[in-house]
Design an enzyme around this catalytic site. Structure first.
Site, PDB file in Angstrom:
ATOM      1  N   ASP A  99     -24.527 -27.162  20.724  1.00 24.03           N
ATOM      2  CA  ASP A  99     -24.902 -25.754  20.887  1.00 24.03           C
ATOM      3  C   ASP A  99     -24.290 -25.293  22.205  1.00 24.03           C
ATOM      4  O   ASP A  99     -24.580 -25.869  23.260  1.00 24.03           O
ATOM      5  CB  ASP A  99     -26.437 -25.684  20.964  1.00 24.03           C
ATOM      6  CG  ASP A  99     -26.991 -24.338  20.559  1.00 24.03           C
ATOM      7  OD1 ASP A  99     -26.319 -23.329  20.835  1.00 24.03           O
ATOM      8  OD2 ASP A  99     -28.098 -24.312  19.988  1.00 24.03           O
ATOM      9  N   ASP A 199     -24.105 -19.728  20.739  1.00 23.95           N
ATOM     10  CA  ASP A 199     -25.312 -18.929  20.930  1.00 23.95           C
ATOM     11  C   ASP A 199     -24.961 -17.452  21.141  1.00 23.95           C
ATOM     12  O   ASP A 199     -24.016 -17.131  21.869  1.00 23.95           O
ATOM     13  CB  ASP A 199     -26.036 -19.470  22.181  1.00 23.95           C
ATOM     14  CG  ASP A 199     -27.417 -18.881  22.370  1.00 23.95           C
ATOM     15  OD1 ASP A 199     -28.238 -19.010  21.457  1.00 23.95           O
ATOM     16  OD2 ASP A 199     -27.665 -18.283  23.442  1.00 23.95           O
ATOM     17  N   GLU A 248     -24.011 -17.597  16.232  1.00 25.94           N
ATOM     18  CA  GLU A 248     -25.312 -16.950  16.079  1.00 25.94           C
ATOM     19  C   GLU A 248     -25.128 -15.476  16.408  1.00 25.94           C
ATOM     20  O   GLU A 248     -24.699 -15.115  17.495  1.00 25.94           O
ATOM     21  CB  GLU A 248     -26.345 -17.562  17.026  1.00 25.94           C
ATOM     22  CG  GLU A 248     -27.743 -17.076  16.689  1.00 25.94           C
ATOM     23  CD  GLU A 248     -28.670 -16.983  17.890  1.00 25.94           C
ATOM     24  OE1 GLU A 248     -29.883 -16.957  17.684  1.00 25.94           O
ATOM     25  OE2 GLU A 248     -28.184 -16.910  19.029  1.00 25.94           O
ATOM     26  N   HIS A 322     -35.460 -22.955  15.669  1.00 26.84           N
ATOM     27  CA  HIS A 322     -36.350 -23.108  16.830  1.00 26.84           C
ATOM     28  C   HIS A 322     -36.854 -21.769  17.367  1.00 26.84           C
ATOM     29  O   HIS A 322     -37.624 -21.755  18.320  1.00 26.84           O
ATOM     30  CB  HIS A 322     -35.605 -23.863  17.924  1.00 26.84           C
ATOM     31  CG  HIS A 322     -34.412 -23.094  18.414  1.00 26.84           C
ATOM     32  ND1 HIS A 322     -33.295 -22.883  17.622  1.00 26.84           N
ATOM     33  CD2 HIS A 322     -34.185 -22.437  19.568  1.00 26.84           C
ATOM     34  CE1 HIS A 322     -32.435 -22.135  18.282  1.00 26.84           C
ATOM     35  NE2 HIS A 322     -32.935 -21.846  19.470  1.00 26.84           N
ATOM     36  N   ASP A 323     -36.372 -20.652  16.809  1.00 26.80           N
ATOM     37  CA  ASP A 323     -36.832 -19.334  17.256  1.00 26.80           C
ATOM     38  C   ASP A 323     -37.742 -18.666  16.240  1.00 26.80           C
ATOM     39  O   ASP A 323     -38.228 -17.555  16.470  1.00 26.80           O
ATOM     40  CB  ASP A 323     -35.627 -18.387  17.469  1.00 26.80           C
ATOM     41  CG  ASP A 323     -34.710 -18.827  18.585  1.00 26.80           C
ATOM     42  OD1 ASP A 323     -35.191 -19.460  19.541  1.00 26.80           O
ATOM     43  OD2 ASP A 323     -33.501 -18.530  18.508  1.00 26.80           O
TER      44      ASP A 323
END
Ligand code: TEU
Length: 549
Positions: A99, A199, A248, A322-323
């Site tokens: 990431d 990200d 993302e 994870h969000d």
């Protein structure tokens, strides 16, 4: 002939290292803990693991605030541990995706520490510092609440942070910044990783700094030079390799995502978008509770599926990360054990038959639920804690706030992975950094492996099906019965084959519309089909083959 054909058939397993497996008793998961579980991940059958950031970081945003891109956070282990992880993963034919957070750095990064010192510091222009007389330079808001500009008394200027105040946005207009970031990406390519998740990568081109009616979003979302920057990133780093890349994308559009991912443009392989996960917001507001708008969910998913497919782009498909809260608690039903199992399987089938690259978030494969925390003391996430304060200030009742956080907080997905019935679900021998969900005694990996009817085996089968049948990867997608109140129905077609996917999003038996052909080979089935009715949270995929093609 397209390059990188192979990645298209892949399934990715997302690991949140902090909550995955702790081998030291620190209460925080670590890289050795991931190595320990590689055989489990191999058993599941996925092709890639994606680790959320493991670099040096003060961890204000759990690693999305990087202070050194080239080293590993000591809570997680060492560079040697990471090297061993890559070697051990490769031994098992598992690829490793990193990431990379290059929209911003931590304010602890040495670039920022330098930049902050003086207006003429060589690193000053790595970030956005602006002078302003009366308050912040613009009315842009941080995604974690409050104004996006932070006053810095050292030089009497403000700097931009679209996320936490300790996450300063990098200035991609500066060529030196871009080059420094490409060097970092190349460093990890040389290290031997196999892919990247970038990200919030559609926020890197900021456009103009002006007051905005949309708190800044229209200036920095899919900004003016974003495609140029991504093309350059591609050419300067991974473009000639067979790495898998996923961007993302925050609040993006179908047109932009076709551009980001159409191979001819040489930008990225695939994109995450989040529109389908805003269907339980009230007027676009995350910190609110609304029931799932099922029609909206279907419409958004299908618009993206058909739009991206027709435009020659590529979607990353997912329910969880994870969000996001746990999908079984969100769009499924976790009120009884039976409903949890049925709805988790139904959601898995619905998603894994879609076109694009599926992502499974740790614990999703065993149907982990939201933890249903009851006190603000149990929350850790910076965004949730800010939201709590904001709602308090706005006069919300404590119970209502807890209810909203209980459904929307990012911590819902960050509780420790449930491995077994042991203490702390087998995650740690110490005190976990965040509470374990209380249901770990019945929901855990050990139990799921033993029970051949568990959710885990549905995921395993779906992964196998994708590897075996090109129709899932390359087939066309055709929405059906979009106005139906309970059923999600679509066809996948490839050569002379058609797979019809029928999923019941309600807890009741539902009659399947007459024109849906139920006479064919059953590819996968969960729940009961009796005559033309499908049981609550049932799902089935039926194959029909036409002779005359
Ligand atoms: O998230 C970006 C993002 O926009 C969200 O999913 C975000 O968590 C949400 O808007 C909050 O309501 C990425 C990471 O996935 C997230 O964990 C980081 O906090 C964020 O970027 C900043 O790096």
């Amino acid at each position: 002939m397209l390059k990188n054909q192979d990645w298209r058939k892949s399934v990715v397993y997302q690991i949140y290292p902090k909550s995955f497996n702790d081998t030291t008793g620190s209460g925080i998961g670590d890289i050795k803990g991931i190595i320990e579980k590689l055989d489990y991940i191999t058993f599941l059958g996925v092709d890639y693991i994606w680790l959320t950031p493991v670099y040096e970081s003060p961890m204000n945003d759990n690693g999305y605030d990087i202070s050194n891109y080239l080293n590993i956070n000591e809570d997680f282990g060492t560079l040697e541990d990471f090297e061993l992880l890559v070697t051990e993963a490769h031994k098992r034919d598992l690829k490793v995706m990193l990431d990379i957070v290059i929209n911003h750095t931590s304010t602890e990064h040495h670039w920022f520490k330098e930049a902050k010192k003086a207006k003429d510091n060589p690193y000053r222009d790595f970030y956005f510092f602006r002078k302003s007389q009366d308050g912040p330079p613009t009315n842009w808001e941080s995604k974690f609440g409050g104004n996006a500009w932070q006053y810095d008394p050292v030089t009497d200027e403000y700097y931009l942070h679209l996320f936490d105040v300790t996450q300063a946005d990098l200035n991609w207009e500066n060529k030196e910044v871009r080059q420094a970031l490409y060097n970092i990406v190349n460093h990890w390519i040389d290290f031997g990783v196999d892919g990247f998740r970038f990200d919030v990568i559609n926020l890197i081109s900021k456009g103009e700094f002006k007051d905005s009616s949309k708190i800044g979003k229209e200036f920095y979302t899919d900004g003016p030079r974003v495609h140029e920057f991504l093309h350059e990133l591609n050419r300067q780093t991974f473009g000639d390799t067979d790495m898998m890349t996923v961007g993302e994308m925050s609040a993006t559009t179908i047109d932009n995502c076709i551009k980001y991912t159409n191979p001819e443009r040489q930008e990225l392989n695939s994109v995450f978008n989040f529109h389908h996960l805003k269907v339980d917001y009230v007027n676009g507001e995350k910190w609110s509770n609304a029931k799932l708008d099922f029609h909206k969910l279907k419409t958004i998913l299908m618009d993206w599926q058909t739009g991206i497919y027709q435009g020659g782009g590529w979607n990353a498909i997912f329910w969880c990360n994870h969000d996001q809260p746990r999908v079984v608690s969100r769009f499924g039903n976790d009120t009884t054990e039976e409903l949890r199992q049925q709805s988790a399987k139904m959601l898995a089938i619905t998603l894994h038959m879609l076109q694009g690259t599926p992502y499974i978030y740790q614990g999703e494969e065993i149907g982990m639920t939201n933890p249903h925390f009851t006190s603000i003391d149990q929350y850790r996430d910076v965004e949730s804690l800010n939201a709590y304060q904001n709602m308090k200030q706005q006069g919300y009742d404590e119970d209502d706030i807890m209810d909203i956080l209980g459904q929307k907080s990012r911590d819902n997905s960050r509780t420790p992975m449930q491995w077994s019935k042991e203490n702390n679900a087998g995650f740690t021998e110490g005190k976990p950094w965040i509470d374990v969900a209380r249901n770990y005694l019945s929901i855990n990996v050990e139990q799921a492996i033993e029970d051949k009817n568990s959710i885990l085996y549905t995921y395993k089968k779906l992964i196998d099906l994708r590897h075996q049948h090109d129709i899932i990867t390359y087939g066309n997608i055709i929405p059906r019965h979009m106005k139906h109140n309970d059923l999600f129905i679509y066809d996948r077609t490839f050569d002379n084959r058609c797979w019809t996917v029928i999923a019941n999003f309600s807890a009741q038996n539902v009659i399947i519309p007459e024109d849906v052909d139920l006479n064919g080979n059953i590819i996968i089935q969960e729940g009961i089909i009796e005559g033309n009715s499908i049981s609550g949270y049932g799902a089935i995929v039926i194959e029909t083959i036409s002779e005359n093609k």
